[in-house]
Scaffold this active site. Structure first.
Site, PDB file in Angstrom:
ATOM      1  N   CYS A  90       3.787  -3.592   4.136  1.00  0.00           N
ATOM      2  CA  CYS A  90       3.389  -2.366   4.841  1.00  0.00           C
ATOM      3  C   CYS A  90       1.877  -2.185   4.784  1.00  0.00           C
ATOM      4  CB  CYS A  90       4.067  -1.149   4.209  1.00  0.00           C
ATOM      5  SG  CYS A  90       5.851  -1.249   4.101  1.00  0.00           S
TER       6      CYS A  90
ATOM      7  N   GLU B  96       8.309   6.531   4.105  1.00  0.00           N
ATOM      8  CA  GLU B  96       7.085   5.713   4.127  1.00  0.00           C
ATOM      9  C   GLU B  96       7.275   4.687   5.216  1.00  0.00           C
ATOM     10  OE1 GLU B  96       5.193   2.281   3.793  1.00  0.00           O
ATOM     11  OE2 GLU B  96       6.055   2.231   1.775  1.00  0.00           O
TER      12      GLU B  96
END
Length: 1006
Positions: free
Chosen positions: A799, A765
């Site tokens: 993120c 990720e």
């Protein structure tokens, strides 16, 4: 924190006591004898019959809500249009909104009430559908109507319908207009309380503007007031409108900055002898509100004036405690207080918030009859304390009115004195016409009634209007039913106490916050609005010892760890999945038990504020419990179909030693999520934290070991790039799970591909250039809230953070001003201080990169906050030009803004997709067709509509991107564990041992 005044009563009621113990006590308090119930039935029936006798004249909101209630498609479309249409500045977006909503229902059906208001409003809404052809789409409807009568006429017709609603709900656009419109009703004996419309302040300028609006209104109201209290008019003020950071964590600043403002307004109200009511806020702000009220009410300059008051919400479980606290406060100061008792208008929000925040219970009742009983219990207490309280009963329910009147009659003295009723402007006219004239209320005689009258322009009406529609538009509400002759009066006379005796106190379809993800337990949060929770954990965090980082592992240490993990793998793989899952759940409980210590490490090592710290612990606990539950679900032997005489079974098993490489921005949640997923599926784990955050990683690993994970099956391997390379290149590595930069993920991918051993899976990720689109129908306050949180919370080091906002040019200036003002209120400082909103960035290299980016775009700098120095990067807004492109992730509190024309939405979508990243995306719009179109084309893993784009919840919003943003599957989702396992299928020929006995033994009867 400021020390409490020892003279004042202290409010310390439980935040959310259980319904099961609270409701029986309330029922006992409101129990009436048979004679009283008969009197109440008689009076309530007379009031309802009076309402029905007067219904059907000019009409009003009751008629409109009955025709277009929230249970209908028309009602929902009406609510959205009322909330959005009048603030949209451009014709094209107005047309799109109207087209989107008029297709939702039939505005021209024949069953409308025969009233002027309903027919006029419905004509406006049905203008576009009245002449359409069968089968036309909403866009076609608008198009055909425009061809026949012209676009401006269509827009004007629908806007006029919205104005009809506004005229019914709002007494005047200005205080002067409201005072003029109030005069005829004042001549009939009605009192007034004026409410200056407006949302909570987002900026200092908003707060100053609202304060001035209140001050001007007080002067105008006072200049025209007649008589003496309580007959004089009043004003309601909203504390959250007077301070942009009206939050429990910000208590000291609120008391220092807000109390003088409220006191100034209260003194002005006293100078005119007006009623000055502090409006109710959400339950997490209750204690803060009472602190402000106590400070203002106690000021000696207000003595000799009985006009100060507040609103109390009966749906709150602490309502009766607030009544008693107010009475004690008034008695302590030798004064009298006016109290407005309401049912409450934010129930749905309170329920959702408690579930989202992981509260142990709800601060409000989950059954409407429980709220009704609480209202009567509070009314009873208020009537008892008329020596220091002037009760003001706000209700549109005839049964409630009749009950209160009978309560008053049962007390000695003049049962008509010392209290009043209240109604909303535009509602309850037929009920209160009878009460104010003394009709239909037995021996009570005329009772004073005050009209709660909103004042403001149509733009300010929006949030208020939607809330009133929600509160009173449901088919179950008394307002919607009272005028409906099809509903027997006996149904409206059902006692809330009877309904509670027939059912459990708690609504079975509203699970407790801990149960919303059953069978797994939801993580527990902290109620910042309850000092009994906030103060101890803050003190424990500050008293915790400084974190001790473990020594760095060398590449040789990493190799030894992998060899140990390889040897330990078979035993851990063969440990029953139930045992592995139970260990993870034990660790989750330990996380919550030790949260003060963990939050202290997060603050000191990673700069996490208190709200970010508890959110991270909750996410980590959710990961542990979710993956435990998922492992139980998938790590089973599953029979597969096949021919007679053959047995086929499918099993999953761990792959071997996994390398988990976690980032520093979520050093506990992502770290434990990776480790838990690998352990749950039977893999052993080498856990490598980011070099910046080894101490929190060590604390997490210690918890897992204590919970029962064998030390040989889980190794902490802290270190830098060389240590990570040794782990990922080791021949025993069976898989890598990584969260971090795209560049590092590609480097790991190349290293794994170059290995001569088995093909090793990489679960990655990575970052994102995350965009948000806001069109002209979006609520500016909501956009400001969500952008401020998404771009600047956690110092922008998420993120999922919003990196670029595309805002429709027609509303860009207003929205950008609001975002800038909201960001300017954020406080940078010590993460251990509960009032801190933004902590430091992770290290000096990160700060240098952020400053270099701003320097590169210096001529685009729109606004930047002041920073206190050190490792603090101030919130920054860059106003990009049409040709500017954001092509890389900027990992900090920097928001890029681009304006776009409504006709260029397709170009915006193409520009977002062209970055190649695809992590998060958000859109703010009230046009469903536009939302569907955009979501269908945006290439992102997590899509958010009319909300912020951070804080994904495990199991509810699985998180992960596509393209340059990661490989998938999504963390916290149903496919995640499948990447950590190998599949095996075993096929057995059962006839090889001499035949299929079960087949041969089948009887003919089968």
């Amino acid at each position: 924190m400021n020390a409490p005044d020892p003279i004042l009563p202290q409010f310390d009621a439980p935040f959310a006591p259980p319904d099961e113990t609270l409701v029986p006590d309330l029922l006992a308090r409101v129990k009436r004898d048979d004679q009283a119930e008969a009197r109440i039935d008689r009076d309530a029936r007379a009031l309802i019959e009076g309402i029905r006798a007067r219904a059907g004249r000019i009409g009003g909101l009751e008629d409109f809500l009955r025709d277009h209630g929230l249970s209908t498609k028309e009602g929902l479309a009406l609510m959205v249009m009322a909330e959005a249409l009048l603030r949209v500045p451009d014709a094209a977006t107005q047309d799109a909104l109207i087209a989107d909503k008029i297709g939702a229902g039939d505005w021209t059906h024949a069953d409308h009430a025969d009233t002027l208001f309903v027919n006029a409003a419905t004509w406006g809404l049905g203008l576009s559908t009245r002449i359409v052809r069968p089968g036309e789409t909403p866009e076609g409807i608008l198009s055909s109507t425009v061809r026949r009568i012209g676009g401006p006429a269509v827009r004007q017709g629908v806007r006029q319908a919205m104005r009809y609603l506004g005229h019914q709900f709002v007494l005047g656009r200005t205080i002067e207009e409201a005072l003029k419109r109030a005069r005829p009703l004042q001549a009939e004996g009605y009192r007034f309380s004026y409410d200056m419309l407006g949302e909570g302040a987002r900026t200092r300028a908003d707060a100053d503007r609202y304060a001035q609006s209140y001050a001007d209104a007080i002067d105008h109201i006072g200049a025209s007031a007649r008589g003496a209290l309580p007959d004089r008019p009043g004003i309601s003020v909203k504390l959250s409108a007077l301070h942009p950071r009206y939050e429990p964590r910000n208590r000291d600043a609120v008391l220092a900055e807000l109390v003088p403002t409220v006191l100034h307004l209260a003194r002005a109200a006293k100078s005119h002898d007006l009623n000055f009511t502090v409006d109710a806020e959400e339950q997490d702000r209750l204690e803060l509100s009472l602190d402000v009220i106590a400070a203002v009410f106690s000021d000696p300059t207000l003595r000799g004036w009985d006009g100060f008051g507040l609103a109390i919400q009966a749906y709150a479980k602490r309502a009766l405690h607030v009544v008693n606290w107010c009475a004690d406060l008034a008695a302590a100061k030798g004064a009298r207080m006016m109290i407005r008792l309401v049912k409450g208008a934010y129930w749905d929000t309170e329920v959702k918030r408690a579930q989202v925040e992981g509260a142990h219970d709800f601060p409000v009742f989950t059954r409407k009859p429980a709220t009704d009983v609480s209202y009567l219990a509070c009314a009873d207490a208020l009537l008892d304390r008329r020596d220091v309280i002037y009760p003001q009963f706000a209700t549109h329910n005839a049964l409630t009115v009749a009950t209160i009147l009978d309560m008053a009659k049962a007390r000695p003295g003049d049962n008509r004195g010392g209290f009043e009723f209240q109604r909303l402007h535009g509602m309850g006219e037929d009920l209160y016409h009878q009460i104010s004239e003394g009709a239909g209320v037995g021996e009570a005689g005329p009772i004073p009634c005050r009209i709660y009258a909103p004042v403001g322009g149509h733009r300010d009406l929006l949030a208020y209007l939607v809330r009133r529609l929600l509160e009173n538009g449901a088919n179950s509400s008394f307002v919607a039913q009272a005028g409906d002759r099809a509903i027997p009066v006996s149904e409206l006379l059902e006692r809330p106490s009877d309904a509670l005796r027939d059912h459990a106190p708690r609504h079975p379809q509203i699970p407790l916050p801990k149960d919303i993800f059953r069978p797994r337990k939801n993580s527990a949060g902290i109620e910042f609005g309850h000092r009994a929770e906030l103060d101890p954990i803050t003190a424990a965090m500050q008293a915790a010892p400084a974190p001790q980082a473990p020594p760095e592992a060398t590449p040789a240490d990493a190799n030894r760890a992998m060899e140990t993990l390889a040897k330990a793998f078979p035993a851990w793989r063969d440990t029953p999945v139930e045992d592995r899952a139970a260990i993870l759940e034990t660790a989750a409980d330990a996380l919550e038990d030790d949260r003060a210590q963990l939050m202290s490490i997060l603050a000191r090592e990673a700069g996490k504020t208190i709200d970010d710290g508890i959110a991270e612990i909750r996410e980590a606990a959710d990961f542990l419990r979710y993956y435990a539950a998922e492992a139980r679900r998938i790590m089973v032997t599953t029979p597969l179909p096949g021919p007679a005489g053959e047995e086929n079974v499918h099993t999953l098993t761990g792959r071997g030693p996994f390398v988990a490489i976690a980032p520093w921005n979520f050093p506990l949640a992502i770290f434990l999520g990776q480790v838990a997923a690998a352990l749950a599926t039977g893999n052993t784990v080498a856990a490598k934290p980011a070099p910046q955050t080894p101490a929190i990683a060590k604390a997490a690993i210690d918890i897992l070991h204590k919970a029962g994970v064998p030390k040989d099956a889980l190794h902490l391997v802290p270190g830098g790039t060389e240590t990570g390379a040794a782990l990922t290149s080791h021949p025993d590595t069976a898989g890598v799970v990584f969260t971090g930069s795209t560049a590092t993920a590609k480097a790991i991918q190349r290293a794994l591909a170059a290995s001569d051993g088995p093909i090793v899976p990489l679960i990655a990720e990575t970052g994102g250039v995350n965009a948000m689109i806001a069109d002209a129908t979006a609520l500016p306050e909501q956009v400001a809230d969500d952008v401020t949180a998404s771009a600047f919370r956690s110092a922008g080091q998420r993120c999922s953070a919003c990196r670029i906002l595309y805002v429709q040019e027609d509303v860009a200036d207003r929205i950008l001003t609001m975002i800038t003002g909201a960001a300017a209120t954020l406080r940078m400082g010590d993460p251990l201080d509960p009032a801190t909103d933004i902590g430091p960035v992770i290290d000096q290299p990160a700060l240098d990169r952020l400053k270099a980016h701003v320097a590169h775009w210096q001529d685009r700098l729109h606004w930047q906050a002041d920073a206190p120095g050190g490792l603090f990067m101030p919130p920054t807004i860059l106003d990009l030009r049409p040709d500017d492109r954001l092509t890389e992730e900027i990992f900090g509190p920097i928001l890029h803004v681009k304006r776009y024309a409504a006709a260029d939405l397709d170009k915006v979508i193409e520009e977002i997709n062209a970055t190649g990243y695809g992590l998060t995306f958000a859109i703010h719009s009230r046009i469903e067709a536009k939302i569907a179109k955009v979501l269908g084309r945006i290439e992102a893993g997590n899509l958010y509509v009319n909300r912020n784009q951070i804080g994904a919840i495990v199991g509810s919003q699985p998180f992960g991107g596509r393209g340059l943003s990661g490989t998938g599957p999504k963390a916290g989702g149903p496919l995640y564990l499948t990447r950590f396992v190998e599949e095996r299928v075993t096929s057995t020929d059962t006839t090889a041992a001499g035949g299929n006995a079960s087949l041969i033994a089948l009887s003919d009867d089968g």
